[in-house]
Design an enzyme around this catalytic site. Structure first.
Site, mmCIF file in Angstrom:
data_model
loop_
_atom_site.group_PDB
_atom_site.id
_atom_site.type_symbol
_atom_site.label_atom_id
_atom_site.label_comp_id
_atom_site.label_asym_id
_atom_site.label_seq_id
_atom_site.Cartn_x
_atom_site.Cartn_y
_atom_site.Cartn_z
ATOM 1 N N CYS A 96 0.851 -1.194 0.000
ATOM 2 C CA CYS A 96 0.000 0.000 0.000
ATOM 3 C C CYS A 96 0.884 1.240 0.000
ATOM 4 O O CYS A 96 1.815 1.347 0.796
ATOM 5 C CB CYS A 96 -0.900 -0.013 1.241
ATOM 6 S SG CYS A 96 -2.025 1.378 1.378
ATOM 7 N N CYS A 97 0.613 2.164 -0.919
ATOM 8 C CA CYS A 97 1.264 3.477 -0.877
ATOM 9 C C CYS A 97 0.159 4.531 -0.840
ATOM 10 O O CYS A 97 -0.986 4.223 -0.502
ATOM 11 C CB CYS A 97 2.232 3.674 -2.036
ATOM 12 S SG CYS A 97 1.480 3.786 -3.676
ATOM 13 N N ALA A 98 0.468 5.753 -1.173
ATOM 14 C CA ALA A 98 -0.530 6.811 -1.025
ATOM 15 C C ALA A 98 -1.730 6.618 -1.944
ATOM 16 O O ALA A 98 -2.887 6.691 -1.504
ATOM 17 C CB ALA A 98 0.107 8.176 -1.278
#
EC number: 2.9.1.3
Length: 365
Positions: A96-98
């Protein structure tokens, strides 16, 4: 191993506490994260800042090239090793990133080059956050019953024992009073809201149910209750616990004194623990000094200092009743009576702890 697709079933991710390897920078993670996420960043804060400056001055391509130079060689290898270790420990998890964009795709590619296929969250943290806010907005329309009662009536204990109880104080790591601090730092506002959404999902994934919530002000410590949830609290029926004064004192003695010194001792050496414990109690009194009046505040402070000496020497916390008992009678109880009198028309049941518990357990039967 069969390749798993990227995920956008946000309910499933949140409801089942699916592990998330959050590759955002630590500062982003601290500002808000999901309960089941842990932070293994692609770039640290200073590295991210350098890439951001480069992007503004020279554009995307130059920023990407700088990022690859900053995270290369042994540094890149060590981070890949941590992602591989975490991925193997949590084979059901996701990256998960932004926004589910470049950073999680880069990590995904590096893992693939090291023989591991690992999916990511489509839309990233921003999509999960938006979904969580929508969950809270929707479930804030569900019926609620508010539990009120004098300090020490066991409201939080009762909330935690009920299957539809929403423990706002637990979610904020704060007990909601001037003595409400715990040894755990309060989560960020966004993380509190995310945790609330997950709690509401778990209480009832689909069917509306009657939520049981403790009577709270707008703020719990330095965190505020989401507006839609707070508005529903304000118009909901109230049940009030009326417990004997001595029983309330016994609960508070356990909560403020026995449990808190044990908590401080569990995380630091004895000298630091007693210093932090004393500071916690003094901070609680200091916060309400103006309402007590300076003369009474100084009297209570002197009694508190005597009680601390006795408690450390003998282990007994009975001496604290010399200031806690009049504090309840002169400050907390009158304040509670006044506040409850303003909402008298919303009270639907009154009784002692056991009677209120039985009444509350019957509403969702």
């Amino acid at each position: 191993m069969e390749k798993r697709p990227n995920a956008q079933d946000y309910d499933r991710l949140l409801l089942n506490d699916i592990p998330l390897i959050d590759v955002r920078a630590p500062v982003e993670f601290a500002q808000g994260a999901m309960p089941a996420a842990h932070n293994l960043p692609l770039m640290l804060d200073d590295e991210r800042a350098q890439v951001g400056t480069c992007y503004k001055q020279q554009g995307q391509q130059a920023a990407v090239e700088l990022g690859h130079r900053l995270v290369s060689g042994e540094l890149k290898a060590s981070r890949i090793a941590r992602w591989l270790e975490s991925s193997h420990q949590q084979p059901e998890g996701y990256l998960c990133c932004a926004r589910g964009g470049m950073r999680s795709h880069i990590v995904q590619q590096w893992l693939r080059e090291n023989g591991l296929e690992y999916p990511l969250v489509t839309g990233g943290y921003k999509a999960l956050r938006q979904h969580a806010m929508q969950v809270t907005e929707t479930r804030s329309q569900w019926p609620m019953v508010i539990v009120s009662g004098n300090t020490g009536c066991g409201k939080t204990i009762l909330i935690r024992s009920l299957p539809t109880g929403v423990d706002l104080e637990g979610l904020t790591h704060h007990r909601g009073s001037s003595f409400g601090r715990t040894i755990v730092e309060q989560p960020s506002q966004a993380s509190f809201e995310n945790n609330l959404a997950v709690t509401l999902l778990k209480i009832s994934p689909v069917e509306p149910t009657t939520l049981v919530v403790e009577d709270e002000g707008r703020m719990i410590g330095s965190r505020h209750i989401p507006e839609a949830f707070r508005e529903q609290m304000l118009r909901s029926p109230i049940v009030a616990i009326d417990d004997p004064f001595e029983l309330r004192l016994e609960r508070l003695k356990n909560e403020y004194f026995r449990q808190m010194i044990e908590a401080f001792l569990s995380v630091s050496d004895e000298e630091s623990a007693w210093r932090n414990y004393a500071e916690y109690l003094h901070h609680g009194l200091f916060a309400i000094r103006r309402r007590l009046g300076m003369e009474r505040f100084q009297q209570f402070t002197a009694r508190l200092d005597e009680a601390l000496l006795t408690q450390r020497k003998t282990g007994s916390c009975e001496g604290h009743l010399a200031w806690l008992s009049p504090l309840l009678k002169e400050y907390y109880d009158p304040m509670y009576r006044y506040q409850l009198s303003q909402k008298a028309d919303q009270i639907v049941f009154r009784g002692d702890y056991q009677q209120v518990e039985s009444w509350l357990r019957s509403i969702n039967d």
